[in-house]
Design a protein around this motif. Structure first.
Motif, PDB file in Angstrom:
ATOM      1  N   UNK A 191       0.861  -1.073   0.027  1.00 58.92           N
ATOM      2  CA  UNK A 191      -0.021   0.156  -0.027  1.00 58.92           C
ATOM      3  C   UNK A 191       0.920   1.198   0.390  1.00 58.92           C
ATOM      4  N   UNK A 192       0.711   2.017  -1.124  1.00 56.00           N
ATOM      5  CA  UNK A 192       1.374   3.415  -1.194  1.00 56.00           C
ATOM      6  C   UNK A 192       1.019   4.380  -0.055  1.00 56.00           C
ATOM      7  N   UNK A 193      -0.075   4.123   0.735  1.00 52.96           N
ATOM      8  CA  UNK A 193      -0.453   5.008   1.802  1.00 52.96           C
ATOM      9  C   UNK A 193       0.664   5.052   2.697  1.00 52.96           C
ATOM     10  N   UNK A 194       1.102   3.883   3.184  1.00 58.05           N
ATOM     11  CA  UNK A 194       2.267   3.473   4.088  1.00 58.05           C
ATOM     12  C   UNK A 194       3.295   4.591   4.028  1.00 58.05           C
ATOM     13  N   UNK A 195       3.536   4.625   2.805  1.00 62.05           N
ATOM     14  CA  UNK A 195       5.024   5.827   2.598  1.00 62.05           C
ATOM     15  C   UNK A 195       4.745   7.177   2.743  1.00 62.05           C
ATOM     16  N   UNK A 196       3.368   7.527   2.387  1.00 63.55           N
ATOM     17  CA  UNK A 196       3.003   8.967   2.373  1.00 63.55           C
ATOM     18  C   UNK A 196       2.869   9.200   4.070  1.00 63.55           C
TER      19      UNK A 196
END
Length: 392
Positions: A191-196
């Motif tokens: 999930x790209x949300x993790x890195x934001x």
């Protein structure tokens, strides 16, 4: 001027020209030998009926650099693909972001077991995904948080390729949906949300944005002169490969929608999860420095590589994910690195554990929407990593 030693974790040496066989710029533009095996693989990636305009494979074995390149970097001018060109690196950015986070861990300014809820209390609301079980920094890094990937929610909000996406809006999209699974740490779900969220944590802990941290902690110490972290700028400075994508589901009436030039795309849609612009030489230099202990102390680096979870929904050779690093099972042993998927660009970086054997493989075609695996490119980068230098 801030001393370089102050920007690195205690006990970590700065990488410089005298420690790594030449400065970043010189390395990036030195002549590298065209290797017959890598050239054959690059030719295969762009051969009809494949949609890939161009491709290259860049390998480094110790001090020896070799490559193969085929096809076009720019269809409008006919400029050939070349390993020295800049490109959008996509999720390779995650290893850079994770390195900054782990440097803060090494500096005792952050702990892997710190929770998002404690670090970012303003992001927690009764109606969003952070209201559930606590999520740790470790679980953001290794994609076991269960948080919804905001990228899956972008298409209904798409207005144009140059659309600017504020980080808060993207995080809001990721947190507005239910988690993929309720108990963090139980399984892998990319999930790209993790890195934001990690981007926001770095900003809160250091009182500097991620770009400043990347520049001071990684780009400048390693001499990565062809690497940048743009967010608002839709152009790529300097010589670069143009990126092409299948936009038929978004822009069906444009000329040649299956290979449409999407180079001028806003990198804000990726941010800390994928906005990096770089070159093959800079990518290899970064991973070599990382794996040789020049960015992290030994204990923290071991945790980055060995604190892995088994990947799911990821085709082989990806078999595990550490703290910002994939583990790949290849025919010549395990490799460490990351793939990078950006609209118009697809890149993979594979490295031996000691950083001595490396491959960066790139093609300048990648769909905006999922249309299936690019099998010829996938096969080429795996075979290319295990191909050893020709004796001729």
């Amino acid at each position: 001027m801030i001393a370089l030693a102050a920007l690195l974790p205690s006990g970590v040496a700065a990488a410089g020209p005298d420690r790594d066989g030449g400065g970043g710029q010189a390395e990036g533009h030195r002549r590298h030998a065209r290797d017959p095996a890598l050239q054959t693989l690059a030719d295969r990636v762009v051969a009809d009926p494949q949609p890939n305009p161009g491709a290259f494979l860049y390998a480094r074995d110790g001090a020896r650099v070799r490559s193969g390149a085929a096809g076009l970097a720019d269809r409008s001018t006919g400029a050939p693909m070349d390993p020295d060109l800049r490109f959008r690196a996509g999720s390779i950015t995650k290893t850079f972001t994770a390195t900054v986070v782990l440097q803060l861990v090494a500096e005792h300014r952050l702990r892997l077991d710190d929770t998002v809820q404690h670090l970012l209390p303003d992001q927690v609301r009764a109606d969003n995904a952070l209201s559930g079980a606590p999520i740790t920094v470790r679980q953001l890094l290794n994609h076991t948080s269960g948080l919804y990937d905001y990228l899956e929610g972008l298409l209904p909000r798409f207005r144009g390729l140059d659309q600017y996406w504020p980080r808060d809006q993207l995080i809001g999209i990721g947190l507005a949906e239910a988690r993929y699974f309720p108990a963090p740490g139980t399984r892998f779900r990319y999930s790209n949300t993790n890195y934001l969220l990690l981007d926001l944590i770095v900003e809160r802990v250091t009182d500097r944005d991620l770009r400043t941290n990347l520049e001071r902690r990684i780009f400048k110490p390693l001499g990565l002169r062809d690497t940048s972290y743009p967010l608002a700028d839709t152009t790529i400075d300097g010589p670069h490969a143009h990126g092409y994508a299948d936009v038929s589901q978004l822009l069906p009436h444009v000329p040649d929608p299956t290979r449409y030039d999407v180079t001028s795309l806003s990198p804000s849609e990726a941010g800390a999860s994928g906005a990096l612009v770089t070159t093959a030489a800079d990518t290899a230099r970064f991973y070599r420095a990382l794996l040789r202990g020049r960015l992290l102390p030994p204990a923290v680096l071991r945790r980055m590589l060995d604190d892995t979870v088994r990947t799911t929904h990821a085709p082989r050779p990806a078999v595990g994910y550490g703290l910002g690093v994939y583990v790949y099972a290849t025919d010549c042993g395990p490799a460490y690195g990351h793939g990078g998927s950006a609209p118009g660009y697809l890149t993979f970086a594979l490295n031996s554990r000691d950083g001595d054997h490396q491959l960066v493989a790139h093609t300048n075609w990648n769909p905006l929407v999922e249309t299936g695996l690019d099998k010829p490119f996938w096969a080429a980068f795996q075979e290319g990593y295990c191909a050893r230098p020709s004796t001729t």
